[in-house]
Design an enzyme around this catalytic site. Structure first.
Site, PDB file in Angstrom:
ATOM      1  CG  ASP A   1      -0.042   9.232   0.675  1.00  0.00           C
ATOM      2  OD1 ASP A   1      -0.110   8.085   1.135  1.00  0.00           O
ATOM      3  OD2 ASP A   1      -0.741  10.177   1.096  1.00  0.00           O
TER       4      ASP A   1
ATOM      5  CG  HIS B   1      -2.037  -1.035   1.054  1.00  0.00           C
ATOM      6  ND1 HIS B   1      -3.313  -0.711   0.672  1.00  0.00           N
ATOM      7  CD2 HIS B   1      -2.024  -2.387   1.186  1.00  0.00           C
ATOM      8  CE1 HIS B   1      -4.048  -1.809   0.602  1.00  0.00           C
ATOM      9  NE2 HIS B   1      -3.283  -2.846   0.907  1.00  0.00           N
TER      10      HIS B   1
HETATM   11  C1  GDG Z   1      -2.273   3.797   3.319  1.00  0.00           C
HETATM   12  C2  GDG Z   1      -1.260   4.475   2.385  1.00  0.00           C
HETATM   13  C3  GDG Z   1      -2.959   4.386   0.551  1.00  0.00           C
HETATM   14  C4  GDG Z   1      -9.034  10.154   7.776  1.00  0.00           C
HETATM   15  N1  GDG Z   1      -9.554  10.892   8.782  1.00  0.00           N
HETATM   16  C5  GDG Z   1     -10.741  10.339   9.079  1.00  0.00           C
HETATM   17  C6  GDG Z   1     -10.943   9.234   8.227  1.00  0.00           C
HETATM   18  N2  GDG Z   1      -9.864   9.143   7.453  1.00  0.00           N
HETATM   19  C7  GDG Z   1      -9.736   8.147   6.383  1.00  0.00           C
HETATM   20  C8  GDG Z   1      -9.839   8.802   5.031  1.00  0.00           C
HETATM   21  C9  GDG Z   1      -9.169   7.775   4.144  1.00  0.00           C
HETATM   22  C10 GDG Z   1      -8.172   7.114   5.093  1.00  0.00           C
HETATM   23  O1  GDG Z   1      -8.499   7.507   6.418  1.00  0.00           O
HETATM   24  C11 GDG Z   1      -6.755   7.557   4.822  1.00  0.00           C
HETATM   25  O2  GDG Z   1      -6.327   6.902   3.671  1.00  0.00           O
HETATM   26  P1  GDG Z   1      -5.084   7.405   2.854  1.00  0.00           P
HETATM   27  O3  GDG Z   1      -5.057   6.671   1.571  1.00  0.00           O
HETATM   28  O4  GDG Z   1      -5.197   8.878   2.629  1.00  0.00           O
HETATM   29  O5  GDG Z   1      -3.795   7.173   3.750  1.00  0.00           O
HETATM   30  P2  GDG Z   1      -3.178   6.036   4.763  1.00  0.00           P
HETATM   31  O6  GDG Z   1      -3.992   5.874   5.977  1.00  0.00           O
HETATM   32  O7  GDG Z   1      -1.760   6.463   4.989  1.00  0.00           O
HETATM   33  O8  GDG Z   1      -3.237   4.670   3.921  1.00  0.00           O
HETATM   34  C12 GDG Z   1      -1.978   5.286   1.308  1.00  0.00           C
HETATM   35  C13 GDG Z   1      -3.846   3.594   1.502  1.00  0.00           C
HETATM   36  O9  GDG Z   1      -3.064   2.895   2.483  1.00  0.00           O
HETATM   37  C14 GDG Z   1      -4.688   2.567   0.754  1.00  0.00           C
HETATM   38  O10 GDG Z   1      -3.903   1.747  -0.054  1.00  0.00           O
HETATM   39  O11 GDG Z   1      -3.767   5.200  -0.268  1.00  0.00           O
HETATM   40  O12 GDG Z   1      -1.056   5.849   0.422  1.00  0.00           O
HETATM   41  O13 GDG Z   1      -0.364   5.318   3.123  1.00  0.00           O
HETATM   42  O14 GDG Z   1     -10.093   6.801   3.708  1.00  0.00           O
HETATM   43  O15 GDG Z   1     -11.194   9.035   4.734  1.00  0.00           O
HETATM   44  N3  GDG Z   1     -12.030   8.458   8.243  1.00  0.00           N
HETATM   45  C15 GDG Z   1     -13.006   8.775   9.144  1.00  0.00           C
HETATM   46  N4  GDG Z   1     -12.875   9.822  10.012  1.00  0.00           N
HETATM   47  C16 GDG Z   1     -11.776  10.634  10.002  1.00  0.00           C
HETATM   48  O16 GDG Z   1     -11.692  11.594  10.790  1.00  0.00           O
HETATM   49  N5  GDG Z   1     -14.136   8.033   9.164  1.00  0.00           N
END
Ligand code: GDG
Length: 462
Positions: free
Chosen positions: A365, A157
């Protein structure tokens, strides 16, 4: 259809997707499993006084989950140690934050072995096994040692770093040799795939064919790029929910006619939060005419609080946000709202929709699902503007965003200024192209394309 055994460090399917506070990975895996019969296996998140390997099996939100507890030493050496103090910073190019301790590596091997022992009895002859992320690079090797002959796929990821960075890791060869025991190694982007191929060719002396067949150290596997997407339909439903509507209204009323710039991230140094705050400070310094007319809302949920680098970052963000508000706020205007609490998914959908600018500026990322969620949440008749880092895995799929270099304050500040004054026609044209991609390259497409390649026998490839 074969059963799917999904394995990841933590197992946390949302009980009800609309109210979940789970992150993108959990939502994606739960969605992937709901349509297959299968099991999701991983660590419960609990530590027992002594490790027993006892399996707990449950059914949560339509998904069968099986978990084991680890012990405290596992948490420190494997999870806080090798996963989050060694691999995470290194794979995000933060060699300055990367810790190499022998005990971390030992703990990592031990826990990969424990995962293999734990899941082994659950695997039946025709099952497809799909392992996720940097916590479990050694798992296929451990499963092969236990005699598992099934097809085993791996999806990373986070980014795969360039060769010069990766080879700073002690025992990098052993790690990649173990990885070659998977039948398919999936990356988020072509860039990561190329970096891995470069390592195979130049460090291991192996070969990589046009269609991704890797031969090295007497092993054959396949690599490919499978950019992850969001569950766009579920997100559409969240956007239309009463909770989303009510949050959108709260945002509208409290903004009092000001334009809103939104960031949503885990509080992590890879997300470029400090640089983002500094860019906003630059914007306010250079453009006094914007004072009182804009506000930034940054939601940053706390993450990995046991790791020093995260505590340090949190302190720095507290300082910078305080400085910005101290310097620019007036009696009825707070330029930066900085919030550490999580919101429910449906509430978040409403917050995204209310924002005029989605500011997604990670320094590195793997993908970044927030960029895709922001697009999915917009009003087609009056969409906001996505500003996206060129170093997010999402950037090649989303060229219609305003693409920025996240370390350049001027670049980010200028993009915000441009976004704030972008005419409706241009906003719509950019958004329509982005939304089409987000809907098409969704989580189902990601799962299906990965599973289809995993099912394909290697011999027919070359
Ligand atoms: C890893 C990789 C890759 C955030 N704040 C709240 C909340 N979130 C959710 C967002 C989003 C998720 O968390 C974050 O996903 P990301 O993709 O931006 O980043 P990582 O957590 O670092 O994920 C990344 C991912 O895996 C998938 O392969 O894209 O690059 O680092 O869904 O919405 N959700 C809720 N409340 C919040 O306050 N419900």
């Amino acid at each position: 259809m074969n059963r799917l055994i999904v394995i990841s460090n933590r197992v946390n399917p949302p009980t009800d997707p609309s109210v979940a506070t789970s992150g993108g990975l959990a939502m994606a895996l739960a969605a992937a499993l709901r349509e297959y019969s299968g099991i999701w296996f991983g660590w419960s998140g609990e530590t027992a006084e002594t490790y027993t390997g006892q399996l707990s099996i449950d059914r949560i939100g339509g998904v069968t989950v099986a978990t084991i507890d680890l012990d405290e030493q596992d948490r420190q050496e494997y999870y806080n140690g090798y996963a989050n103090k060694t691999l995470w910073p290194l794979f995000h190019y933060r060699t300055d934050l990367t810790a190499y301790e022998r005990s971390f590596g030992v703990g990592y091997e031990r826990v990969n072995g424990r995962f293999a022992q734990g899941v082994r009895p659950l695997i039946e002859a025709d099952d497809l096994v799909w392992v996720h992320d940097y916590h479990l690079l050694l798992l296929a090797q451990e499963l092969r040692r236990l005699g598992v002959k099934n097809r085993i796929g791996f999806f990373l990821h986070i980014p795969w770093p360039g060769r010069r960075t990766f080879t700073t890791l002690p025992k990098h060869r052993q790690l990649v040799e173990a990885l070659l025991d998977y039948d398919l190694i999936g990356f988020q982007t072509e860039d990561s795939c190329d970096a891995f191929a470069d390592y195979v060719v130049h460090t291991l002396g192996g070969t990589v064919s046009e269609d991704g067949v890797v031969q090295a150290r007497g092993k054959t596997t396949r690599i490919g790029a499978f950019p992850i997407g969001i569950d766009a339909e579920a997100f559409d439903a969240a956007v239309r929910s009463p909770a989303a509507e009510s949050y959108r209204e709260r945002m509208r009323v409290s903004a009092a006619g000001r334009k809103t710039i939104l960031g949503v991230d885990r509080l992590d140094y890879s997300k470029g939060l400090e640089e983002r705050f500094l860019a906003y400070e630059q914007l306010l310094t250079d453009h006094p005419e914007l004072h009182e007319h804009v506000l930034m809302l940054q939601i940053a949920i706390l993450s990995r609080e046991e790791v020093d680098a995260y505590q340090d970052l949190r302190e720095r963000l507290d300082t910078v946000s305080g400085r910005i508000n101290g310097a620019f706020a007036s009696v009825d205007w707070v330029p930066l709202r900085y919030v550490n609490r999580p919101y429910r998914r449906d509430e978040l959908a409403g917050i995204y929709r209310a924002a005029d600018i989605g500011l997604v500026t990670p320094l590195r990322d793997g993908m970044n699902l927030v960029a895709k969620e922001y697009v999915a949440a917009q009003d087609p008749d009056d969409p906001g503007v996505l500003i996206l880092s060129e170093f997010a895995g999402a950037a090649p799929q989303m060229p219609e965003a305003l693409i920025v270099n996240p370390v350049s304050r001027e670049d980010v500040a200028e993009a915000i200024r441009r976004g704030l004054s972008m005419p409706l026609e241009e906003r719509k044209a950019r958004w329509e192209a982005l939304a089409k991609g987000v809907r098409k390259e969704n989580v189902t497409a990601w799962r299906d394309s990965f599973v289809a390649v995993l099912e394909r026998p290697l011999l027919t490839a070359a």
